[in-house]
Design an enzyme around this catalytic site. Sequence first.
Site, PDB file in Angstrom:
ATOM      1  CG  ASN A 217     -23.558  21.426  44.048  1.00  0.00           C
ATOM      2  OD1 ASN A 217     -22.617  20.726  43.884  1.00  0.00           O
ATOM      3  ND2 ASN A 217     -24.580  21.786  43.402  1.00  0.00           N
ATOM      4  CG  ASP A 286     -32.806  21.336  43.337  1.00  0.00           C
ATOM      5  OD1 ASP A 286     -33.180  20.432  42.565  1.00  0.00           O
ATOM      6  OD2 ASP A 286     -32.549  20.957  44.443  1.00  0.00           O
ATOM      7  CE  LYS A 296     -17.860  42.960  43.311  1.00  0.00           C
ATOM      8  NZ  LYS A 296     -16.460  43.437  43.659  1.00  0.00           N
ATOM      9  CG  PHE A 333     -26.294   9.631  41.487  1.00  0.00           C
ATOM     10  CD1 PHE A 333     -26.321   9.276  40.099  1.00  0.00           C
ATOM     11  CD2 PHE A 333     -25.315   9.124  42.410  1.00  0.00           C
ATOM     12  CE1 PHE A 333     -25.079   8.548  39.769  1.00  0.00           C
ATOM     13  CE2 PHE A 333     -24.224   8.539  42.102  1.00  0.00           C
ATOM     14  CZ  PHE A 333     -24.198   8.012  40.758  1.00  0.00           C
ATOM     15  CE  LYS A 347     -34.627  13.332  45.339  1.00  0.00           C
ATOM     16  NZ  LYS A 347     -33.463  14.042  45.935  1.00  0.00           N
ATOM     17  CE  LYS A 351     -35.605  14.200  40.910  1.00  0.00           C
ATOM     18  NZ  LYS A 351     -34.710  15.664  40.651  1.00  0.00           N
TER      19      LYS A 351
HETATM   20  O1  PMT Z   1     -19.256  15.176  42.375  1.00  0.00           O
HETATM   21  P1  PMT Z   1     -18.627  14.346  43.727  1.00  0.00           P
HETATM   22  O2  PMT Z   1     -17.839  15.141  44.552  1.00  0.00           O
HETATM   23  O3  PMT Z   1     -18.029  13.104  43.448  1.00  0.00           O
HETATM   24  O4  PMT Z   1     -19.862  13.884  44.439  1.00  0.00           O
HETATM   25  C1  PMT Z   1     -20.970  12.913  44.052  1.00  0.00           C
HETATM   26  C2  PMT Z   1     -22.302  13.413  44.312  1.00  0.00           C
HETATM   27  C3  PMT Z   1     -22.742  13.458  45.763  1.00  0.00           C
HETATM   28  C4  PMT Z   1     -22.551  14.926  43.405  1.00  0.00           C
HETATM   29  C5  PMT Z   1     -23.098  12.369  43.376  1.00  0.00           C
HETATM   30  O5  PMT Z   1     -23.098  10.964  44.170  1.00  0.00           O
HETATM   31  C6  PMT Z   1     -24.784  12.426  43.596  1.00  0.00           C
HETATM   32  O6  PMT Z   1     -25.317  12.391  44.432  1.00  0.00           O
HETATM   33  N1  PMT Z   1     -25.234  13.143  42.401  1.00  0.00           N
HETATM   34  C7  PMT Z   1     -26.764  13.854  42.624  1.00  0.00           C
HETATM   35  C8  PMT Z   1     -26.773  15.085  43.384  1.00  0.00           C
HETATM   36  C9  PMT Z   1     -28.197  15.610  43.336  1.00  0.00           C
HETATM   37  O7  PMT Z   1     -28.298  16.574  42.695  1.00  0.00           O
HETATM   38  O8  PMT Z   1     -28.961  14.708  43.771  1.00  0.00           O
HETATM   39  P2  PMT Z   1     -30.519  15.320  44.046  1.00  0.00           P
HETATM   40  O9  PMT Z   1     -30.926  14.281  44.898  1.00  0.00           O
HETATM   41  O10 PMT Z   1     -30.709  16.686  44.322  1.00  0.00           O
HETATM   42  O11 PMT Z   1     -31.225  14.958  42.563  1.00  0.00           O
HETATM   43  C10 PMT Z   1     -31.703  13.833  42.280  1.00  0.00           C
HETATM   44  C11 PMT Z   1     -31.217  13.628  40.690  1.00  0.00           C
HETATM   45  O12 PMT Z   1     -32.072  14.591  39.913  1.00  0.00           O
HETATM   46  C12 PMT Z   1     -29.914  13.658  40.318  1.00  0.00           C
HETATM   47  O13 PMT Z   1     -29.580  12.427  39.388  1.00  0.00           O
HETATM   48  C13 PMT Z   1     -29.786  14.897  39.767  1.00  0.00           C
HETATM   49  O14 PMT Z   1     -28.532  15.014  38.653  1.00  0.00           O
HETATM   50  C14 PMT Z   1     -31.009  15.115  39.203  1.00  0.00           C
HETATM   51  N2  PMT Z   1     -31.186  16.502  38.976  1.00  0.00           N
HETATM   52  C15 PMT Z   1     -31.608  17.397  40.263  1.00  0.00           C
HETATM   53  C16 PMT Z   1     -32.289  18.479  39.933  1.00  0.00           C
HETATM   54  C17 PMT Z   1     -32.354  19.370  38.663  1.00  0.00           C
HETATM   55  N3  PMT Z   1     -32.702  20.552  38.654  1.00  0.00           N
HETATM   56  N4  PMT Z   1     -31.931  18.572  37.629  1.00  0.00           N
HETATM   57  C18 PMT Z   1     -31.642  17.126  37.569  1.00  0.00           C
HETATM   58  O15 PMT Z   1     -31.282  16.593  36.620  1.00  0.00           O
END
Ligand code: PMT
Length: 408
Positions: A217, A286, A296, A333, A347, A351
């Site tokens: 991403n 995810d 490849k 986040f 979340k 979480k």
């Molecule tokens: O990196 P930048 O360009 O500065 O952008 C910032 C950002 C948008 C990446 C940041 O502000 C942000 O939102 N980060 C979390 C992105 C994310 O994966 O969000 P989510 O809603 O999908 O996940 C929720 C939380 O679970 C997050 O804390 C994520 O780190 C965590 N997660 C998600 C999936 C996974 N398999 N493992 C995780 O730990």
Amino acid sequence: MPDSTAQHAVAKQPTVLVGVTGCIAAYKSCEIVRGLQKAGVRVKVVMTEHATEFVGPTTFRALTHEPVAVGLFDDPSDPIHHISLAQEADVFVIAPCTANVMAKIANGIADDLLTTTALATTSPLMIAPAMNVHMYENAATMANRGKLEMRGVEFIEASEGYLACGDVGRGRLADPSDIVTAVLARLGIAHDLAGLRVLVTAGPTVEPIDPVRYLTNSSSGKMGYAVAEAAARRGADVTLVSGPVALQPPSGVHTVRVRTARDMLQACEEAFKDTDIVVCAAAVADMRPEVAAASKLKKATDAEALSTIHLVENPDILATLGAAKGRRTVVGFAAETDDVVANGRAKLEKKYADLIVANEVGYRKTFGEDTNTAVLIMADEEVTLPTMSKRDVAERILDQALALHERK
Ligand code: PMT
């Protein structure tokens, strides 16, 4: 909750002059220099001749990337070196300071570069004494200290304990981190995360399809790096686990580079046991391709594999750490395109987080930008932040995380 934005925004990089005198504790000055630098301070060092018996000027030159003078006439390009050093310093801290140097400064004696600079400086002077307990308690030393305190010199009290000479009592140099905190307080810089260990995740993860293709991403890492940098500046011991990004690792931060979600989880689990606060800002993929091809994939022969990539779920790092958090404070986040706050709150529970930073994402929204518009969601409170730099958002996240941690 105090607004720390102004507190942390230092317009000009402050300069601290560290004076090192001839004492067994002189080696601890290196730690003081590093601690101040980690907080974003420019450090210059001036030493007495006797101090060089314990640590060489080369060590401080390497640490500060600045010239280190000992003698009054060491720098031929600067004939009045003591005046320029005195003028540059926002704070002059002498750590360790011997009884002899204290006595000289108390009585206006200026017979080397350090004491001449002390006499010439109009900036706050701070002294961290270190000496034998009997020298420390001697009436002459106490009188000198009294004189200096009357003139506004701030003392960073020596601690009690086993002294290098074998005696036990007061006279040990204060803990370097306490000296750093005292100097930063004098400069108006917060050092409220000193003694805490903070783990931060940042950037995207990259999930290979084959050796040249992957799923990912557009996270730039800016948000997570801002958190890591701010935490280090505020005195925390920071480990940053970062996916592939184009940013320089923040100085004073232990940075572990990873690619996949599974690598990120492993690096986090290794750091987690010694952590007080965790901030998961990474955009973890995810899902990942179930199989990463060893070679490849070719359009002609692997069309089937290329057009139907079978995905499996990655581990959820935040949820895994959240479930095992104990007394740790866990911040996650939520990157949402709709119903930002409601999804963020869901979340928080799902979480096991103490705080969720909910932000809206989309094309040219938050990902890769220098600013963010976030809502800090906690069990019993929500704080809606205006659009601000990611650096300022980072400070606000850390303010809240620290407040939550102190309540545990
Ligand atoms: O990196 P930048 O360009 O500065 O952008 C910032 C950002 C948008 C990446 C940041 O502000 C942000 O939102 N980060 C979390 C992105 C994310 O994966 O969000 P989510 O809603 O999908 O996940 C929720 C939380 O679970 C997050 O804390 C994520 O780190 C965590 N997660 C998600 C999936 C996974 N398999 N493992 C995780 O730990």
